[in-house]
Design an enzyme around this catalytic site. Structure first.
Site, PDB file in Angstrom:
ATOM      1  N   CYS A 106     -95.556 -45.335 -40.161  1.00 37.52           N
ATOM      2  CA  CYS A 106     -95.940 -46.742 -40.005  1.00 37.52           C
ATOM      3  C   CYS A 106     -96.717 -46.832 -38.692  1.00 37.52           C
ATOM      4  O   CYS A 106     -96.982 -45.837 -38.027  1.00 37.52           O
ATOM      5  CB  CYS A 106     -94.692 -47.621 -39.962  1.00 37.52           C
ATOM      6  N   LYS A 148     -80.162 -56.667 -39.000  1.00 35.68           N
ATOM      7  CA  LYS A 148     -80.962 -55.966 -40.032  1.00 35.68           C
ATOM      8  C   LYS A 148     -80.590 -54.478 -40.046  1.00 35.68           C
ATOM      9  O   LYS A 148     -80.369 -53.887 -41.104  1.00 35.68           O
ATOM     10  CB  LYS A 148     -82.445 -56.103 -39.706  1.00 35.68           C
ATOM     11  N   ASN A 149     -80.467 -53.878 -38.854  1.00 37.55           N
ATOM     12  CA  ASN A 149     -80.276 -52.421 -38.786  1.00 37.55           C
ATOM     13  C   ASN A 149     -78.831 -51.986 -38.983  1.00 37.55           C
ATOM     14  O   ASN A 149     -78.540 -50.795 -38.974  1.00 37.55           O
ATOM     15  CB  ASN A 149     -80.846 -51.881 -37.469  1.00 37.55           C
ATOM     16  N   ARG A 162     -90.060 -59.313 -41.837  1.00 35.46           N
ATOM     17  CA  ARG A 162     -89.238 -58.135 -42.182  1.00 35.46           C
ATOM     18  C   ARG A 162     -87.914 -58.167 -41.441  1.00 35.46           C
ATOM     19  O   ARG A 162     -86.897 -57.683 -41.935  1.00 35.46           O
ATOM     20  CB  ARG A 162     -89.992 -56.844 -41.830  1.00 35.46           C
ATOM     21  N   ARG A 216     -92.843 -41.100 -38.092  1.00 33.20           N
ATOM     22  CA  ARG A 216     -91.520 -41.310 -38.691  1.00 33.20           C
ATOM     23  C   ARG A 216     -91.124 -40.133 -39.605  1.00 33.20           C
ATOM     24  O   ARG A 216     -90.842 -40.301 -40.794  1.00 33.20           O
ATOM     25  CB  ARG A 216     -91.451 -42.627 -39.459  1.00 33.20           C
ATOM     26  N   PRO A 217     -91.118 -38.906 -39.118  1.00 37.32           N
ATOM     27  CA  PRO A 217     -90.712 -37.769 -39.956  1.00 37.32           C
ATOM     28  C   PRO A 217     -89.250 -37.893 -40.380  1.00 37.32           C
ATOM     29  O   PRO A 217     -88.493 -38.695 -39.807  1.00 37.32           O
ATOM     30  CB  PRO A 217     -90.920 -36.564 -39.031  1.00 37.32           C
ATOM     31  N   ILE A 218     -88.854 -37.100 -41.375  1.00 35.49           N
ATOM     32  CA  ILE A 218     -87.450 -37.124 -41.825  1.00 35.49           C
ATOM     33  C   ILE A 218     -86.831 -35.727 -41.751  1.00 35.49           C
ATOM     34  O   ILE A 218     -85.822 -35.445 -42.410  1.00 35.49           O
ATOM     35  CB  ILE A 218     -87.333 -37.686 -43.263  1.00 35.49           C
ATOM     36  N   ASP A 219     -87.412 -34.869 -40.922  1.00 36.37           N
ATOM     37  CA  ASP A 219     -86.904 -33.486 -40.837  1.00 36.37           C
ATOM     38  C   ASP A 219     -85.434 -33.425 -40.439  1.00 36.37           C
ATOM     39  O   ASP A 219     -84.670 -32.583 -40.951  1.00 36.37           O
ATOM     40  CB  ASP A 219     -87.765 -32.673 -39.862  1.00 36.37           C
ATOM     41  N   LEU A 220     -84.998 -34.336 -39.561  1.00 38.88           N
ATOM     42  CA  LEU A 220     -83.591 -34.299 -39.115  1.00 38.88           C
ATOM     43  C   LEU A 220     -82.653 -34.741 -40.245  1.00 38.88           C
ATOM     44  O   LEU A 220     -81.537 -34.225 -40.379  1.00 38.88           O
ATOM     45  CB  LEU A 220     -83.409 -35.184 -37.879  1.00 38.88           C
ATOM     46  N   ASP A 224     -86.424 -51.148 -29.736  1.00 39.41           N
ATOM     47  CA  ASP A 224     -86.792 -52.317 -30.549  1.00 39.41           C
ATOM     48  C   ASP A 224     -86.955 -53.576 -29.723  1.00 39.41           C
ATOM     49  O   ASP A 224     -87.402 -54.600 -30.236  1.00 39.41           O
ATOM     50  CB  ASP A 224     -85.738 -52.568 -31.627  1.00 39.41           C
ATOM     51  N   ARG A 262     -89.239 -48.011 -44.963  1.00 38.67           N
ATOM     52  CA  ARG A 262     -88.818 -46.703 -44.468  1.00 38.67           C
ATOM     53  C   ARG A 262     -87.318 -46.528 -44.621  1.00 38.67           C
ATOM     54  O   ARG A 262     -86.812 -45.450 -44.811  1.00 38.67           O
ATOM     55  CB  ARG A 262     -89.188 -46.572 -42.997  1.00 38.67           C
TER      56      ARG A 262
HETATM   57  C1  EPZ Z   1     -83.738 -46.886 -36.632  1.00 34.52           C
HETATM   58  O1  EPZ Z   1     -84.883 -46.210 -37.140  1.00 34.52           O
HETATM   59  C2  EPZ Z   1     -84.074 -48.364 -36.677  1.00 34.52           C
HETATM   60  N1  EPZ Z   1     -84.288 -48.783 -38.066  1.00 34.52           N
HETATM   61  C3  EPZ Z   1     -85.337 -48.631 -35.856  1.00 34.52           C
HETATM   62  O2  EPZ Z   1     -85.577 -50.036 -35.868  1.00 34.52           O
HETATM   63  C4  EPZ Z   1     -85.062 -48.196 -34.425  1.00 34.52           C
HETATM   64  O3  EPZ Z   1     -86.239 -48.370 -33.654  1.00 34.52           O
HETATM   65  C5  EPZ Z   1     -84.650 -46.721 -34.397  1.00 34.52           C
HETATM   66  O4  EPZ Z   1     -83.507 -46.517 -35.258  1.00 34.52           O
HETATM   67  C6  EPZ Z   1     -84.273 -46.256 -33.000  1.00 34.52           C
HETATM   68  O5  EPZ Z   1     -83.244 -47.043 -32.506  1.00 34.52           O
HETATM   69  C7  EPZ Z   1     -83.211 -49.033 -38.839  1.00 34.52           C
HETATM   70  O6  EPZ Z   1     -82.076 -48.851 -38.433  1.00 34.52           O
HETATM   71  C8  EPZ Z   1     -83.494 -49.540 -40.220  1.00 34.52           C
HETATM   72  P1  EPZ Z   1     -84.569 -42.608 -35.422  1.00 34.52           P
HETATM   73  P2  EPZ Z   1     -84.818 -44.612 -37.427  1.00 34.52           P
HETATM   74  O7  EPZ Z   1     -84.349 -41.700 -36.564  1.00 34.52           O
HETATM   75  O8  EPZ Z   1     -83.504 -44.260 -37.976  1.00 34.52           O
HETATM   76  C9  EPZ Z   1     -87.794 -39.278 -34.568  1.00 34.52           C
HETATM   77  C10 EPZ Z   1     -86.851 -52.011 -36.071  1.00 34.52           C
HETATM   78  O9  EPZ Z   1     -87.828 -52.481 -35.457  1.00 34.52           O
HETATM   79  N2  EPZ Z   1     -87.253 -38.636 -35.779  1.00 34.52           N
HETATM   80  O10 EPZ Z   1     -83.497 -42.770 -34.399  1.00 34.52           O
HETATM   81  O11 EPZ Z   1     -86.033 -44.244 -38.196  1.00 34.52           O
HETATM   82  C11 EPZ Z   1     -88.572 -40.535 -34.909  1.00 34.52           C
HETATM   83  O12 EPZ Z   1     -89.909 -40.224 -35.264  1.00 34.52           O
HETATM   84  C12 EPZ Z   1     -86.821 -50.532 -36.429  1.00 34.52           C
HETATM   85  O13 EPZ Z   1     -85.853 -52.673 -36.429  1.00 34.52           O
HETATM   86  C13 EPZ Z   1     -87.660 -37.347 -36.099  1.00 34.52           C
HETATM   87  O14 EPZ Z   1     -88.447 -36.745 -35.390  1.00 34.52           O
HETATM   88  O15 EPZ Z   1     -84.956 -44.054 -35.942  1.00 34.52           O
HETATM   89  C14 EPZ Z   1     -88.506 -41.312 -33.628  1.00 34.52           C
HETATM   90  O16 EPZ Z   1     -89.507 -40.852 -32.744  1.00 34.52           O
HETATM   91  C15 EPZ Z   1     -88.045 -49.783 -35.917  1.00 34.52           C
HETATM   92  N3  EPZ Z   1     -87.166 -36.776 -37.224  1.00 34.52           N
HETATM   93  C16 EPZ Z   1     -87.121 -40.964 -33.083  1.00 34.52           C
HETATM   94  O17 EPZ Z   1     -86.727 -39.755 -33.751  1.00 34.52           O
HETATM   95  C17 EPZ Z   1     -86.280 -37.434 -38.041  1.00 34.52           C
HETATM   96  O18 EPZ Z   1     -85.848 -36.844 -39.057  1.00 34.52           O
HETATM   97  C18 EPZ Z   1     -86.069 -42.025 -33.344  1.00 34.52           C
HETATM   98  O19 EPZ Z   1     -85.960 -42.183 -34.725  1.00 34.52           O
HETATM   99  C19 EPZ Z   1     -85.890 -38.742 -37.706  1.00 34.52           C
HETATM  100  C20 EPZ Z   1     -86.380 -39.326 -36.569  1.00 34.52           C
END
Ligand code: EPZ
Length: 413
Positions: A111, A17-18, A392, A116-120, A300, A87
C-alpha cells in the site's frame, strides 16, 4: 472544512479497528456464534465481514453489535479480489489453517505506506509444519501435518504474531512465540481466544505460549477501545487550542501519545476510563519523536503528530522506523504552508504560525487523518479528497468533529 474552530466537548471512543480485525478472523476458530459488542462501523470491518461471508460464515448487525456464525465455514480458497481488498485479510490465513488445515491465498499486496511483505507470517506458519508452495503469486498452504512448536520472529510483527497465535490455538501441544509483538491489540486477541475456551498466555510480552485445545466455543466480547482513534481526537483538540474529554479509553494505551502532547504544552488528566486534554493557545514543538514497536511511540500516530507539529513553536524531528514510506501527506501539508523537510526516515518540521486551507488528497488512512487535523487549524477552507481512506479507520469522522465544534462536512465532488 473551515479551519479555526476550537475543538471542545466530550466523545466516546469506538472499539479498536486493529483489535476487531484479528478478532473477526479468530472468530472462525469458534464452533458457535460470536458477538462483538460496539463494533466500529468502518470500511475495514465491512470488508473483513464480506470476506468471511465468502468463506461460508454468516454475519449480522444488531445496532453496533456484530454477530458471526461460521457453522458453514467450508471454503479455504480466498477469493483473490477480496483478499487484496484489505491487507488485514492475511490474518485469515492462521485461523483457516487452524480450522480447515488447508488454505489458498495470494499476496495481499503493498500500500502507500510500504511494501507490506508477509515473509514473517509465512516463516512462522512453516515453523508449525505448514507446507507453503508459492506458484505464480498464489500460496497453496497445506497444514495437514501442522504441529505445535517454537516460532521465532526476526521482527516483532503484529500481524505475524496474531496469525501464529490463531493457527496454534487448536493445535495439540504448546506453541511458543519468541520475540512476539507486544501491542495492546495482541493482548486483546489473547483475551478473546481465552474467552472462547483457549489457553493463551504471555500476550503483551515478547514471549507468548499457546496451549492448543480441542474446541473453541462461541462468545460475546467487547474489544478494547481504539487508542489511535483516541490519539487522533486528542490531536484535534491540541491543534485547535481546544479541550476534549474522551470516554471509554484505556489510559495505559495512550501513555506515549499523552507524553508527546504533554511535551507540547497540553495539560492531560485521567479519570478512570476517561482522558481529558486542555491545549495551550500555542503549542511548543516536541524535540524528537521515534516510532517503534509497542511500547514505543505507535507508527499509526506519527502522521497525526507530524501535522500537529507543523504549527508548533520550534523544530520537531520525527523518525519513522516501522514503515518505509509513511510521510505521504507531507507534500499536501507543504502546500498548506507547512515547513517540512524529509530525508529517508527522518522528517524535520519547522513550526509556522499558520497554515492556509487548500484542496489536498489523502493517500492512506492515517495520512488522511493528518490532513483533516491540518484543515482544522488552517486559515480558510480545506478540502480533503479520497475520504474513503479515512473511512477505513474512523466511523463518520466529520460527524464526530462537528459535534465537538468543528465546521466539517462530507461533500461529493
Ligand atoms: C498492524 O499492521 C496494524 N494493522 C498497522 O495499522 C500498524 O501500523 C502495524 O501493525 C504496526 O503497529 C492492523 O493491525 C490491521 P507489522 P501489520 O507486521 O501487522 C514489516 C493502521 O493504520 N513486516 O507489525 O501489517 C512491515 O513491512 C495500520 O491502522 C515484514 O517485513 O504490521 C513493517 O515495516 C497501518 N514482514 C513492519 O514489519 C512481515 O511478514 C511492521 O509490520 C510482516 C511485517
Amino acid at each position: 472544512m473551515l479551519g479555526g474552530e476550537r475543538i471542545e466537548g466530550s466523545v466516546r471512543v469506538d472499539a479498536a479497528k486493529n483489535a476487531v480485525l484479528p478478532i473477526l478472523a479468530a472468530s472462525m476458530l469458534a464452533d458457535g456464534e460470536v458477538t462483538l459488542r460496539r463494533c466500529p462501523d468502518i470500511r475495514d470491518v465491512h470488508a473483513m465481514t464480506g470476506i468471511l461471508e465468502k468463506l461460508g460464515c454468516e454475519s449480522a448487525w444488531q445496532g453496533d453489535d456484530l454477530t458471526l456464525k461460521n457453522t458453514r465455514l467450508h471454503n479455504w480458497e480466498m477469493p483473490d479480489d477480496l483478499f487484496k481488498q484489505i491487507r488485514s485479510s492475511i490474518f485469515l490465513l492462521g485461523p483457516i489453517l487452524g480450522r480447515l488445515r488447508r488454505a489458498t491465498v495470494t499476496y495481499p499486496g503493498g500500500c502507500e505506506i510500504g511494501l507490506r511483505p508477509i515473509d514473517l507470517h509465512l516463516k512462522g506458519l512453516r515453523a508449525l509444519g505448514v507446507r507453503i508452495v508459492d506458484a505464480d503469486g498464489i500460496l497453496y498452504c497445506d497444514g495437514r501435518d501442522m504441529r505445535a512448536g517454537d516460532v521465532y520472529f526476526d521482527y516483532p510483527s503484529v500481524g505475524a504474531t496474531e496469525n501464529v497465535m490463531m493457527a496454534a490455538a487448536l493445535l495439540d501441544g504448546v506453541t511458543t512465540l519468541h520475540n512476539a509483538a507486544r501491542e495492546p491489540e495482541i493482548e486483546d486477541l489473547e483475551r478473546f481466544i481465552n474467552r472462547m475456551g483457549g489457553k493463551v498466555r504471555g500476550a503483551g510480552t515478547q514471549l507468548i505460549e499457546v496451549e492448543g485445545v480441542k474446541r473453541l466455543h462461541g462468545v460475546a466480547y467487547t474489544p478494547i477501545p481504539d487508542r489511535i482513534a483516541a490519539g487522533t481526537l486528542l490531536c484535534a483538540a491540541a491543534v485547535t487550542g481546544g479541550e476534549i474529554r474522551l470516554e471509554n479509553v484505556r489510559p495505559v494505551d495512550l501513555v506515549p501519545i499523552g507524553a508527546k502532547l504533554g511535551e507540547m504544552g497540553c495539560r492531560i488528566s485521567e479519570e478512570g476510563d476517561a482522558m481529558i486534554l486542555e491545549a495551550p493557545k500555542r503549542l511548543n514543538a516536541f524535540t524528537r519523536l521515534q516510532t517503534q514497536p509497542h511500547p514505543g511511540f505507535p507508527t499509526d500516530m506519527q502522521p497525526q503528530m507530524l501535522a500537529v507539529s507543523c504549527i508548533a513553536k520550534g523544530t520537531s524531528v520525527i523518525e519513522e522506523n516501522v514503515f518505509e514510506n509513511r510521510f505521504t501527506q507531507v507534500g499536501s501539508l507543504t502546500q498548506m504552508g507547512a515547513n517540512v523537510r524529509v530525508s529517508g526516515r527522518m522528517a524535520v518540521v519547522q513550526g509556522v504560525e499558520q497554515l492556509h486551507g487548500m484542496r489536498v488528497a489523502a493517500r492512506d488512512l492515517r495520512g488522511g487523518a493528518a490532513l483533516v487535523l491540518a484543515g482544522l487549524c488552517a486559515h480558510g477552507e480545506t478540502v480533503v479528497e479520497n475520504a474513503e481512506f479515512i473511512d477505513r479507520g474512523y466511523a463518520r469522522l466529520e460527524d464526530t468533529l462537528c459535534a465537538l465544534g468543528a465546521k466539517v462536512e462530507r461533500v461529493t465532488i
